[in-house]
Scaffold this motif. Structure first.
Motif, short mmCIF file in Angstrom:
data_model
loop_
_atom_site.label_atom_id
_atom_site.label_comp_id
_atom_site.label_asym_id
_atom_site.label_seq_id
_atom_site.Cartn_x
_atom_site.Cartn_y
_atom_site.Cartn_z
N ASN A 1 32.65 42.52 60.64
CA ASN A 1 32.02 41.59 59.84
C ASN A 1 31.37 42.14 58.57
OD1 ASN A 1 31.25 38.80 59.44
ND2 ASN A 1 29.34 38.84 60.88
N ILE A 2 32.04 41.88 57.43
CA ILE A 2 31.77 42.63 56.32
C ILE A 2 31.08 41.30 55.26
CG2 ILE A 2 32.65 43.96 54.35
CD1 ILE A 2 34.97 44.45 56.00
N LEU A 3 30.10 42.07 54.50
CA LEU A 3 29.64 41.45 53.22
C LEU A 3 29.80 42.05 52.13
CD1 LEU A 3 27.88 39.02 51.91
CD2 LEU A 3 25.71 40.72 52.59
N ILE A 4 30.41 41.44 51.10
CA ILE A 4 30.96 42.01 49.95
C ILE A 4 29.89 41.10 48.83
CG2 ILE A 4 32.54 42.57 48.13
CD1 ILE A 4 34.59 42.46 50.22
N VAL A 5 29.17 41.90 48.04
CA VAL A 5 28.33 41.25 46.92
C VAL A 5 28.87 41.79 45.45
CG1 VAL A 5 26.03 40.50 46.11
CG2 VAL A 5 26.38 41.25 48.64
N GLY A 6 29.05 40.94 44.87
CA GLY A 6 29.64 41.44 43.31
C GLY A 6 30.89 41.93 43.24
N GLY A 7 31.87 41.22 43.97
CA GLY A 7 33.16 41.85 43.83
C GLY A 7 33.86 41.76 42.78
N GLY A 8 33.42 41.20 41.88
CA GLY A 8 34.25 40.66 40.59
C GLY A 8 35.46 40.07 40.49
N THR A 9 36.64 40.72 40.08
CA THR A 9 37.77 39.90 40.27
C THR A 9 38.35 39.95 41.52
OG1 THR A 9 39.09 41.76 39.58
CG2 THR A 9 38.26 40.49 37.81
N GLY A 10 37.66 40.60 42.46
CA GLY A 10 38.28 40.59 43.81
C GLY A 10 39.31 41.47 44.32
N TRP A 11 39.65 42.53 43.42
CA TRP A 11 40.85 43.16 43.88
C TRP A 11 40.41 44.04 44.91
CZ3 TRP A 11 39.22 48.32 44.06
CH2 TRP A 11 38.15 48.57 43.38
N ILE A 12 39.27 44.25 45.45
CA ILE A 12 38.81 45.13 46.56
C ILE A 12 39.44 44.36 47.79
CG2 ILE A 12 36.50 44.12 46.81
CD1 ILE A 12 35.75 47.31 47.13
N LEU A 13 39.52 43.08 47.80
CA LEU A 13 39.77 42.34 48.96
C LEU A 13 41.31 42.64 49.12
CD1 LEU A 13 38.76 38.82 48.09
CD2 LEU A 13 37.71 40.23 49.95
N GLU A 14 41.88 43.07 48.07
CA GLU A 14 43.62 43.52 48.65
C GLU A 14 43.63 45.01 49.11
OE1 GLU A 14 45.98 42.38 45.07
OE2 GLU A 14 45.70 40.47 45.64
N GLU A 15 42.73 45.68 48.43
CA GLU A 15 42.59 47.17 48.97
C GLU A 15 42.26 47.23 50.62
OE1 GLU A 15 43.56 49.95 47.46
OE2 GLU A 15 44.21 48.48 45.72
N ILE A 16 41.11 46.27 50.67
CA ILE A 16 40.80 46.34 52.19
C ILE A 16 41.92 45.60 53.22
CG2 ILE A 16 39.22 44.87 53.86
CD1 ILE A 16 37.04 45.17 51.70
N ALA A 17 42.48 44.64 52.63
CA ALA A 17 43.96 44.10 53.34
C ALA A 17 44.58 44.96 53.54
CB ALA A 17 44.33 42.93 52.70
#
Ligand SMILES: C[S@@+](CC[C@H](N)C(=O)[O-])C[C@H]1O[C@@H](n2cnc3c(N)ncnc32)[C@H](O)[C@@H]1O
Length: 204
Positions: A39-55
């Protein structure tokens, strides 16, 4: 206030023009610490590219709460391919978000350098209380290690983002001390871009 919405359309291109791939490499480096079904909390992820890296690492099983105050940043983040992970998007300043569950992992990528000292204290304490005992907090941000060009670049960035995004800070918080006084254990750390960027993982 529009904040980072003003810069959303060019933020990633600008940061890559200045730092090459270092901002991405620094944020991706410790993602393998995320365990399945977290269960992860991301704060201030900007444009969200990190979501794709995590996936790319965990294509399913994660439950991600993604808090980003700038609506244009959030608009871009929502378009990201999150594979089969469950993402809850919250477009609010983290300090106004209540009723969050506790988390196994918290990510704060280039978040704390935006805050006044008072907001920093508030948000740090809030996130501390949201991390489960034994949970991992991955923080990535700038640091000063005594090289003159780091001061010049940092001052330039503070000036630019104060003008463009209205940020309230003019100095980096001493985040390491905050982790130490709360008894966190340093799990891993690495520096990038001539030591100007630091990524750390602390265990609560
Ligand atoms: C310097 S940018 C970094 C973006 C991203 N992490 C990256 O490295 O590409 C900081 C981000 O934090 C967001 N932010 C600033 N204050 C925030 C707050 N109080 N709550 C949630 N997000 C915030 C901004 O809107 C912005 O998108």
């Amino acid at each position: 206030m529009a904040g980072y919405s003003n810069v959303a359309w060019f933020y990633d291109s600008l940061s890559r023009a200045i730092f090459g791939n270092a901002l991405v490499e620094a944020q991706v480096h410790l993602l393998p610490l995320i365990q399945s079904n977290s269960n992860i909390l991301i704060v201030g992820g900007g444009t969200g590219w990190i979501l794709e890296e995590i996936a790319k690492i965990h294509p399913s099983g994660l439950s991600i709460t993604y808090v980003e105050v700038a609506d244009k940043m959030m608009g871009l983040s929502r378009k990201r391919n999150v594979a089969n992970n469950k993402v809850t998007y919250i477009t609010q300043p983290i300090q106004d978000v209540t009723d969050l569950p506790t988390f196994d992992v918290i990510l704060t990528p280039f978040l704390f350098d935006n805050f006044s000292p008072a907001t920093f204290d508030k948000v740090f304490n809030q996130l501390h209380s949201l991390l489960k005992p034994g949970g991992t907090w991955i923080n990535t941000d700038f640091q000063l290690t005594g090289k003159w060009w780091q001061y010049v670049l940092l001052k330039t960035m503070f000036g630019f983002f104060r003008l463009m995004a209205g940020i309230a800070s003019n100095k980096l918080p001493d985040i390491e001390t905050e982790f130490v006084i709360r008894g966190y254990t340093l799990v891993d750390a690495k520096s990038f871009f001539g030591e100007f960027i630091s990524t750390t993982a602390y265990k609560k």
